[in-house]
Scaffold this motif. Structure first.
Motif, PDB file in Angstrom:
ATOM      1  N   VAL A 103      -4.006  -8.689   3.004  1.00 21.32           N
ATOM      2  CA  VAL A 103      -5.053  -7.758   2.578  1.00 21.32           C
ATOM      3  C   VAL A 103      -5.385  -6.782   3.695  1.00 21.32           C
ATOM      4  O   VAL A 103      -5.560  -5.574   3.449  1.00 21.32           O
ATOM      5  CB  VAL A 103      -6.312  -8.534   2.141  1.00 21.32           C
ATOM      6  CG1 VAL A 103      -7.451  -7.566   1.838  1.00 21.32           C
ATOM      7  CG2 VAL A 103      -6.002  -9.382   0.904  1.00 21.32           C
ATOM      8  N   ALA A 104      -5.453  -7.257   4.936  1.00 23.08           N
ATOM      9  CA  ALA A 104      -5.764  -6.375   6.064  1.00 23.08           C
ATOM     10  C   ALA A 104      -4.679  -5.323   6.247  1.00 23.08           C
ATOM     11  O   ALA A 104      -4.968  -4.134   6.489  1.00 23.08           O
ATOM     12  CB  ALA A 104      -5.922  -7.193   7.347  1.00 23.08           C
ATOM     13  N   ARG A 116      -5.069  -2.778   3.478  1.00 23.61           N
ATOM     14  CA  ARG A 116      -6.230  -1.908   3.691  1.00 23.61           C
ATOM     15  C   ARG A 116      -5.942  -0.852   4.776  1.00 23.61           C
ATOM     16  O   ARG A 116      -6.276   0.316   4.620  1.00 23.61           O
ATOM     17  CB  ARG A 116      -7.444  -2.754   4.077  1.00 23.61           C
ATOM     18  CG  ARG A 116      -8.702  -1.946   4.311  1.00 23.61           C
ATOM     19  CD  ARG A 116      -9.898  -2.838   4.577  1.00 23.61           C
ATOM     20  NE  ARG A 116     -10.453  -3.364   3.338  1.00 23.61           N
ATOM     21  CZ  ARG A 116     -10.552  -4.658   3.032  1.00 23.61           C
ATOM     22  NH1 ARG A 116     -10.106  -5.578   3.885  1.00 23.61           N
ATOM     23  NH2 ARG A 116     -11.082  -5.035   1.886  1.00 23.61           N
ATOM     24  N   ARG A 117      -5.299  -1.268   5.868  1.00 25.83           N
ATOM     25  CA  ARG A 117      -5.006  -0.320   6.956  1.00 25.83           C
ATOM     26  C   ARG A 117      -4.054   0.782   6.491  1.00 25.83           C
ATOM     27  O   ARG A 117      -4.234   1.958   6.808  1.00 25.83           O
ATOM     28  CB  ARG A 117      -4.400  -1.055   8.151  1.00 25.83           C
ATOM     29  CG  ARG A 117      -5.408  -1.843   8.973  1.00 25.83           C
ATOM     30  CD  ARG A 117      -4.821  -2.238  10.313  1.00 25.83           C
ATOM     31  NE  ARG A 117      -3.676  -3.131  10.165  1.00 25.83           N
ATOM     32  CZ  ARG A 117      -3.769  -4.458  10.136  1.00 25.83           C
ATOM     33  NH1 ARG A 117      -4.966  -5.039  10.228  1.00 25.83           N
ATOM     34  NH2 ARG A 117      -2.696  -5.201  10.013  1.00 25.83           N
ATOM     35  N   ALA A 155      -9.215   4.154   0.156  1.00 24.06           N
ATOM     36  CA  ALA A 155     -10.071   3.054   0.588  1.00 24.06           C
ATOM     37  C   ALA A 155      -9.808   1.806  -0.244  1.00 24.06           C
ATOM     38  O   ALA A 155      -9.424   1.891  -1.413  1.00 24.06           O
ATOM     39  CB  ALA A 155     -11.540   3.451   0.478  1.00 24.06           C
ATOM     40  N   LEU A 156     -10.026   0.657   0.378  1.00 25.52           N
ATOM     41  CA  LEU A 156     -10.007  -0.617  -0.337  1.00 25.52           C
ATOM     42  C   LEU A 156     -11.322  -1.325  -0.011  1.00 25.52           C
ATOM     43  O   LEU A 156     -11.417  -2.116   0.932  1.00 25.52           O
ATOM     44  CB  LEU A 156      -8.819  -1.488   0.108  1.00 25.52           C
ATOM     45  CG  LEU A 156      -8.701  -2.844  -0.606  1.00 25.52           C
ATOM     46  CD1 LEU A 156      -8.371  -2.654  -2.086  1.00 25.52           C
ATOM     47  CD2 LEU A 156      -7.647  -3.722   0.058  1.00 25.52           C
ATOM     48  N   ALA A 185      -5.709   3.285   4.232  1.00 30.95           N
ATOM     49  CA  ALA A 185      -6.527   4.215   5.012  1.00 30.95           C
ATOM     50  C   ALA A 185      -5.680   5.333   5.604  1.00 30.95           C
ATOM     51  O   ALA A 185      -6.117   6.495   5.687  1.00 30.95           O
ATOM     52  CB  ALA A 185      -7.261   3.463   6.123  1.00 30.95           C
ATOM     53  N   VAL A 240     -11.489  -6.569  -3.872  1.00 34.33           N
ATOM     54  CA  VAL A 240     -10.672  -7.744  -3.541  1.00 34.33           C
ATOM     55  C   VAL A 240     -11.345  -8.978  -4.137  1.00 34.33           C
ATOM     56  O   VAL A 240     -12.520  -9.231  -3.892  1.00 34.33           O
ATOM     57  CB  VAL A 240     -10.523  -7.917  -2.019  1.00 34.33           C
ATOM     58  CG1 VAL A 240      -9.667  -9.146  -1.711  1.00 34.33           C
ATOM     59  CG2 VAL A 240      -9.920  -6.665  -1.393  1.00 34.33           C
ATOM     60  N   ALA A 278       0.819  -1.214   0.000  1.00 31.60           N
ATOM     61  CA  ALA A 278       0.000   0.000   0.000  1.00 31.60           C
ATOM     62  C   ALA A 278       0.848   1.256   0.000  1.00 31.60           C
ATOM     63  O   ALA A 278       0.588   2.196  -0.766  1.00 31.60           O
ATOM     64  CB  ALA A 278      -0.923  -0.008   1.227  1.00 31.60           C
TER      65      ALA A 278
END
Length: 336
Positions: A198-199, A202-203, A211-212, A206, A217, A172
């Motif tokens: 993925v987590a 995403r964090r 945003a994801l 943010a 996904v 990210a």
């Protein structure tokens, strides 16, 4: 064909009993003069000890069992190389089995390793094998689970894994830093490592104000499914009015399929869309692919070292990912 020399022939040549020869070969207590005569006979006759017989008396073989899920991922090849280097340095062979991601086959292969009384077991299998692995560890066979956590491991069971959340955050941060704002993800199944990547992604997005959403996904197990996932991500984002400018692949074994799906739709990497994947390949440099790497060779070495040096422990060893940036994530046309 030449007849194989027997332990009885060695005993006759050395003038001792077969039991004495066995004691010498297995490091038992004998006089220096007797040991010298036995080793001289072994050399003269070119005798090869029977490792199977030796393992019967020892109650365990000198072989390290390795059960891998799928050799189509470059991660596993370097992992095996690291395991084999440590095994060879410690007088062990590696008994390798590939499960081809067949869950029932994974459990059966681990049982076979147990039946062969391997010195230790190293696996990358799913959690359906946990009961059998736990039983082996509790029975005195050191076991190492690679690439995932193990809930409440007993003594003798170790884990080796990547900091998967950190890997996602690296993805990210890199893409956000390259001006990419609409990202799609192709992941592989519902395994913990994939979810954590993925987590983490995403964090970190943010934190960059991006945003994801869940619809960005898509999961795939096969190359064909990966191609369909790419199509769904691209078409879905375009339909929402936010066309993707980056695709992330969280598993190395689907890299080719995702790359092919992108170029097959006429997209140019990185001008039309950035592409960031997991695990390095010998040809990744030629294609200019940016990758998140994990030290799979070192992970393999550490797994084998735990079998050899710490059989009764219970270690959880976490390795850090790294980023290798290349042209596939350079600035696109709209960002130049």
């Amino acid at each position: 064909m030449a007849k194989r020399v027997t332990i009885g022939e060695v005993a006759a040549d050395a003038g001792v009993s077969a039991a004495t020869v066995s004691r010498v070969l297995n490091g038992g207590a004998v006089t220096e003069e007797t040991a010298s005569r036995v080793w001289a006979a072994v050399s003269r006759l070119d005798y090869t000890p029977n490792a199977l017989t030796r393992s019967v008396f020892a109650g365990r073989s000198s072989t390290i069992g390795v059960v891998m899920r799928d050799l189509s991922s470059p991660f596993f090849l370097d992992l095996i190389r690291g395991i084999d280097d440590v095994a060879a340095a410690n007088g062990s062979l590696v008994m390798f089995a590939n499960t081809f991601r067949q869950r029932d086959h994974e459990t059966a292969l681990i049982q076979m390793m147990d039946e062969h009384r391997v010195r230790g077991l190293i696996v990358t299998t799913g959690d359906q094998t946990d009961t059998r692995i736990r039983r082996m560890a509790e029975g005195g066979t050191p076991c190492v689970v690679v690439a995932r956590r193990f809930v409440d491991p007993p003594a003798g069971l170790h884990t080796i894994r990547l900091d998967d959340a950190a890997a996602g955050a690296l993805m990210a941060g890199h893409l956000a830093g390259r001006g990419r704002t609409s990202i799609g993800v192709v992941t592989s199944g519902d395994r913990p490592a994939q979810r954590e990547r993925v987590a983490g992604l995403r964090r970190c997005l943010a934190e960059h104000g991006l945003a994801l959403p869940g619809e960005a996904v898509a999961s795939a197990e096969t190359e064909r499914e990966a191609e369909r996932s790419v199509a769904a991500l691209l078409d879905g984002a375009r339909g929402r009015g936010t066309p993707l400018d980056a695709i992330v692949c969280t598993t190395g074994r689907l890299t080719v399929a995702v790359h092919t799906a992108l170029t097959g739709r006429g997209l140019t990497i990185p001008d039309d869309i950035a592409f960031l994947t997991t695990d390095d390949f010998p040809w990744a440099t030629a294609l200019g692919l940016s990758v998140i790497t994990q030290p799979s060779y070192e992970m393999g070495r550490r797994a084998a070292e735990l079998v050899v040096d710490n059989p009764g422990g219970s270690a959880d060893v976490v390795f850090e990912p790294d980023l290798v940036p290349r042209g596939s994530t350079d600035l696109g046309r709209a960002s130049r």
